[in-house]
Write a protein that holds these residues in place. Structure first.
Motif, PDB file in Angstrom:
ATOM      1  N   MET A   1      -2.389   4.787   5.373  1.00  0.00           N
ATOM      2  CA  MET A   1      -2.733   4.782   3.949  1.00  0.00           C
ATOM      3  C   MET A   1      -2.090   3.616   3.188  1.00  0.00           C
ATOM      4  N   SER A   2      -1.073   2.985   3.754  1.00  0.00           N
ATOM      5  CA  SER A   2      -0.264   2.010   3.025  1.00  0.00           C
ATOM      6  C   SER A   2      -1.026   0.720   2.741  1.00  0.00           C
ATOM      7  N   GLU A   3      -0.577  -0.006   1.726  1.00  0.00           N
ATOM      8  CA  GLU A   3      -1.178  -1.305   1.381  1.00  0.00           C
ATOM      9  C   GLU A   3      -0.962  -2.303   2.505  1.00  0.00           C
ATOM     10  N   HIS A   4       0.182  -2.203   3.167  1.00  0.00           N
ATOM     11  CA  HIS A   4       0.505  -3.121   4.257  1.00  0.00           C
ATOM     12  C   HIS A   4      -0.542  -3.051   5.365  1.00  0.00           C
ATOM     13  N   VAL A   5      -0.946  -1.835   5.735  1.00  0.00           N
ATOM     14  CA  VAL A   5      -1.974  -1.667   6.766  1.00  0.00           C
ATOM     15  C   VAL A   5      -3.354  -1.984   6.194  1.00  0.00           C
ATOM     16  N   ALA A   6      -3.578  -1.624   4.925  1.00  0.00           N
ATOM     17  CA  ALA A   6      -4.878  -1.879   4.297  1.00  0.00           C
ATOM     18  C   ALA A   6      -5.218  -3.365   4.299  1.00  0.00           C
ATOM     19  N   LYS A   7      -4.210  -4.227   4.127  1.00  0.00           N
ATOM     20  CA  LYS A   7      -4.455  -5.668   4.112  1.00  0.00           C
ATOM     21  C   LYS A   7      -4.918  -6.193   5.466  1.00  0.00           C
ATOM     22  N   GLN A   8      -4.651  -5.436   6.521  1.00  0.00           N
ATOM     23  CA  GLN A   8      -5.087  -5.847   7.854  1.00  0.00           C
ATOM     24  C   GLN A   8      -6.455  -5.276   8.204  1.00  0.00           C
ATOM     25  N   SER A   9      -7.011  -4.429   7.333  1.00  0.00           N
ATOM     26  CA  SER A   9      -8.307  -3.806   7.588  1.00  0.00           C
ATOM     27  C   SER A   9      -9.381  -4.504   6.762  1.00  0.00           C
ATOM     28  N   SER A  10     -10.585  -3.985   6.856  1.00  0.00           N
ATOM     29  CA  SER A  10     -11.717  -4.596   6.153  1.00  0.00           C
ATOM     30  C   SER A  10     -11.888  -4.059   4.737  1.00  0.00           C
ATOM     31  N   ASP A  11     -11.022  -3.121   4.309  1.00  0.00           N
ATOM     32  CA  ASP A  11     -11.122  -2.550   2.971  1.00  0.00           C
ATOM     33  C   ASP A  11      -9.721  -2.386   2.391  1.00  0.00           C
ATOM     34  N   THR A  12      -9.414  -3.113   1.335  1.00  0.00           N
ATOM     35  CA  THR A  12      -8.082  -3.067   0.729  1.00  0.00           C
ATOM     36  C   THR A  12      -8.083  -2.369  -0.627  1.00  0.00           C
ATOM     37  N   SER A  13      -9.189  -1.720  -0.980  1.00  0.00           N
ATOM     38  CA  SER A  13      -9.308  -1.151  -2.328  1.00  0.00           C
ATOM     39  C   SER A  13      -8.611   0.195  -2.472  1.00  0.00           C
ATOM     40  N   ASP A  14      -8.373   0.873  -1.375  1.00  0.00           N
ATOM     41  CA  ASP A  14      -7.894   2.248  -1.417  1.00  0.00           C
ATOM     42  C   ASP A  14      -6.610   2.365  -0.596  1.00  0.00           C
ATOM     43  N   PHE A  15      -5.477   2.538  -1.229  1.00  0.00           N
ATOM     44  CA  PHE A  15      -4.230   2.666  -0.470  1.00  0.00           C
ATOM     45  C   PHE A  15      -3.220   3.498  -1.253  1.00  0.00           C
ATOM     46  N   LYS A  16      -2.203   3.994  -0.516  1.00  0.00           N
ATOM     47  CA  LYS A  16      -1.099   4.742  -1.126  1.00  0.00           C
ATOM     48  C   LYS A  16       0.157   4.432  -0.317  1.00  0.00           C
ATOM     49  N   ASP A  17       1.083   3.717  -0.920  1.00  0.00           N
ATOM     50  CA  ASP A  17       2.295   3.324  -0.212  1.00  0.00           C
ATOM     51  C   ASP A  17       3.213   4.513   0.018  1.00  0.00           C
ATOM     52  N   PRO A  18       3.922   4.515   1.160  1.00  0.00           N
ATOM     53  CA  PRO A  18       4.834   5.625   1.461  1.00  0.00           C
ATOM     54  C   PRO A  18       5.966   5.727   0.447  1.00  0.00           C
ATOM     55  N   LYS A  19       6.256   6.939   0.039  1.00  0.00           N
ATOM     56  CA  LYS A  19       7.409   7.254  -0.798  1.00  0.00           C
ATOM     57  C   LYS A  19       8.011   8.538  -0.233  1.00  0.00           C
ATOM     58  N   LEU A  20       9.313   8.578  -0.158  1.00  0.00           N
ATOM     59  CA  LEU A  20       9.985   9.686   0.519  1.00  0.00           C
ATOM     60  C   LEU A  20       9.645  11.037  -0.107  1.00  0.00           C
TER      61      LEU A  20
END
Length: 709
Positions: A157-176
């Motif tokens: 779900m993270s932005e870091h992984v989203a940037k490596q995929s074909s869709d960067t519009s939908d992400f949620k960065d990990p928070k403890l």
């Protein structure tokens, strides 16, 4: 854990994950049959386990739940969570750690009780029931490190992984905070969903649960005089190789000052092979994993690496500018990376679909036979002959004893149903606040069908020892993704739904495995259930904290060339994108190759099942798919582990059978726990002093010339 990759490779404590298990199924089946149906007096005496423990009083279920058991479980949970997390974030292949948990739990508590006994302070002796509680608690806790999706759907779900995929519009960065809240509202439902079925599964259906049975035999043997002596020797061996592995990890750290440095970058097979990720990286962790995994798993992973990085990717790279645009780089999914990721996904889905249908058919056929036999038993006999032929065989002493104690401490059905409804209601109200894209009616539908799927997974696991948790999770990805659609956050909704489904069906099969273990060790179902609850609670806090250490200590976490590439994070995210958007973004001919490998995975599995015993020599598609994205370097380590075990078995099979699991566990635990100090050093900005790199002769000459100038 029962799963496997990471996901699917959870060799789940469950045995090996989706694609393999080292459980000696046939041998365990013979043992169970001997324990149940042998009628000759002398044979029954020899086969009886419970007569060995006849003189010992079985403690009440409350006395099985000791403070010392949970203190030991807590520290072992931290250790195993680091191990599982490291495996999650590297290759996703996770071996069964039940043996290590049972052995270390036995060692620590036995040492403590011996000390108290010498001081005349021992109030309660250490029993096999308490040992079972420890093993259950540790495996439940460390299992959250797998089912929590830290290397798959959650990190995907993270932005870091989203940037490596074909869709960067939908992400949620990990928070403890939100990770812990998410795990607390989804990790307990599976436990309540199958509790009412424990008698049906274990006593009425007599399901084997090979991993649970093997663990019970192990714990029973520890508490015999002969077994205790062997366990003491095994612990010494484990401690020796734990120390060596830890010190080797510490030594290697000094040479890793930057990317591409250290022993893990040693071009042991040549520089050209190294460029294609063929090299031995001196990892004691994966040598240990290779010693535990079946030979066919390790060979399959190596063959997959040779097929992909040795043949396919070099050929596809020659089509640059034709099949995909030139100059896209090595990380773009519109280029060569798209072939690596999506062909691997196709093989994983093909293998998962086949095994899902296979286990489902076994489940339905087994249920049909159970119901038919039950009806036949309920028919009143007419004559003496019919009476003698239809009467069921007399239960052995072991089974009578086990059945009596298993049915003694009942868990009320109203408690299980009420618990499921209450937690489902809280979860349905809470999850949309964590993931606004995951609507309450999506969650409600999942919770309505989840008990049925949890039963199927628990029943199938009892028959085959295969937990298909990740397959049910993928089913949720495609179903919820297509329902939500791209315009309503379908990617995040489907990944969150995957987590909900995986946690339910995974914990359900794990609990039933533990009930089987408890049945065979005379541990109370109540103590098993409470231990699972406490272990799950520990895991919901420990696993996110362990992941957070990795996340903060290693900024490049999740990239392909990172020390921790988290390969299944990008795989799961792209599955979600496929479920929402379809196949439009794939490079030319990628979809055709995906169809071919999807079909090939099904055909290979079908062939394995049809040709009988010879089929065990055919590679496993799921295992072959893992190196398609990562490369085959870890497969070489695992095959070294297999080679060591093979030679050891040829020299002294009895000694190898007794001590190989301890050696492997020591190698895995030592390297895994080194991750903790390494992460702490990275968090405080302490970098290694040396970079060890290897250059070609031509490059070295240019460097010398440059430095000389």
């Amino acid at each position: 854990m029962a799963q496997n990759e990471n996901d699917d490779s959870v060799i789940t404590e469950n045995g090996f994950d989706e694609f393999g298990h080292k459980n000696d199924y046939d041998e365990q089946k013979k043992v169970e049959q001997n324990g149940s149906f042998v009628h000759k007096k002398e044979e029954e005496e020899a086969a009886s386990v419970e007569k060995v423990f006849k003189h010992l009083l079985v403690p009440s279920w409350r006395n099985q739940l000791t403070i010392r058991a949970f203190v030991v479980s807590f520290f072992l949970s931290i250790l195993f969570s680091f191990i599982v997390m490291k495996l999650n974030l590297t290759t996703g292949i996770i071996p069964s750690l039940n043996v290590s948990a049972g052995l270390l739990g036995f060692f620590f508590v036995k040492t403590w009780t011996k000390f108290l006994e010498k001081s005349d302070m021992l109030k309660q002796p250490f029993t096999r029931q308490e040992n079972t509680v420890i093993q259950t608690c540790v495996v439940a806790s460390s299992g959250i490190a797998f089912s929590g999706g830290f290397g798959s759907y959650l990190f995907g779900m993270s932005e870091h992984v989203a940037k490596q995929s074909s869709d960067t519009s939908d992400f949620k960065d990990p928070k403890l905070v939100w990770i812990i809240a998410f795990l607390f509202v989804v990790s307990f439902l599976g436990l309540f969903s199958v509790v009412p079925l424990r008698k049906i599964m274990v006593i009425d259906f007599k399901l084997t649960y090979p991993s649970g049975t093997a663990t019970a035999h192990l714990i029973n043997s520890f508490h015999t005089p002969q077994g205790a002596k062997l366990a003491k020797k095994q612990v010494k061996v484990l401690g020796k190789f734990f120390s060596l592995s830890f010190l080797w990890g510490f030594f290697q750290w000094f040479y890793t000052a930057s990317d591409g440095c250290g022993f893990q970058a040693f071009p042991s097979l040549g520089l050209k092979a190294y460029d294609n990720r063929f090299y031995f990286d001196f990892s004691t962790l994966y040598i240990g994993v290779g010693m535990i995994c079946p030979y066919i798993i390790n060979i399959s992973v190596l063959l997959g690496g040779i097929l992909s990085w040795g043949v396919m990717w070099p050929l596809i790279e020659t089509r640059e500018g034709h099949w995909y645009k030139a100059g896209l780089g090595d990380a773009s999914l519109e280029g060569i990376q798209g072939y690596r990721v999506f062909i691997a996904i196709a093989m994983i889905l093909g293998d998962g679909l086949y095994n899902f249908l296979k286990v489902l058919s076994h489940t339905l056929w087994g249920l049909y036979n159970q119901i038919r036999n039950k009806r036949r038993d309920n028919v009143l006999p007419v004559g003496a002959d019919q009476d003698s032929s239809s009467s069921s065989p007399e239960l052995s002493y072991d089974d009578q004893r086990r059945k009596q104690l298993f049915l003694k401490d009942q868990i009320p059905t109203w408690f299980a149903v009420g618990g499921y409804v209450a937690i489902a209601a809280i979860s349905t109200a809470t999850l949309p606040h964590i993931f606004p894209q995951l609507k309450w009616y999506y969650i409600l539908v999942i919770y309505l069908i989840a008990p049925t799927l949890a039963f199927c997974n628990a029943y199938g696991c009892g028959l085959t020892d295969w937990s298909l948790a990740s397959t049910y999770g993928k089913l949720a990805i495609f179903t919820i993704g297509a329902w939500a659609g791209a315009s309503h956050g379908g990617v995040l909704a489907s990944l969150a739904a995957c987590g909900v489904m995986m946690n339910i069906v995974s914990t359900a099969s794990d609990l039933m495995q533990d009930f089987k273990t408890g049945y065979l060790t005379l541990a109370s179902p109540r103590s098993m259930f409470v231990s699972q609850i406490i272990g799950t609670t520990m895991g919901c806090v420990i696993s996110p904290c362990v992941f957070w250490i990795f996340y903060k200590a290693f900024p490049d976490l999740g990239t392909r060339k990172s020390q921790y590439p988290a390969p299944y994070a990008i795989v799961y995210r792209n599955m979600a994108i496929l479920g929402v958007q379809g196949f439009g973004s794939l490079p030319d001919n990628c979809l055709l190759l995906c169809y071919i490998f999807f079909g090939a995975a099904i055909v290979v599995n079908l062939t394995k099942d049809l040709i009988g015993k010879v089929g065990r020599f055919i590679p496993l598609p799921m295992a072959m798919a893992i190196p398609f994205y990562l490369g085959p370097y870890f497969a070489i380590d695992m095959c070294v582990g297999s080679l060591i075990l093979f030679i050891w078995e040829k020299i002294n099979k009895a000694k190898a059978d007794a001590f190989a699991p301890a050696v492997a566990s020591g190698l895995i635990c030592g390297d895994g726990i080194w991750t903790l100090p390494a992460s702490i050093l990275a968090l405080f900005g302490v970098k290694p002093p040396i970079c060890m790199k290897f250059l070609s002769r031509a490059t070295n000459s240019r460097v010398d010339t440059f430095l000389g100038n």
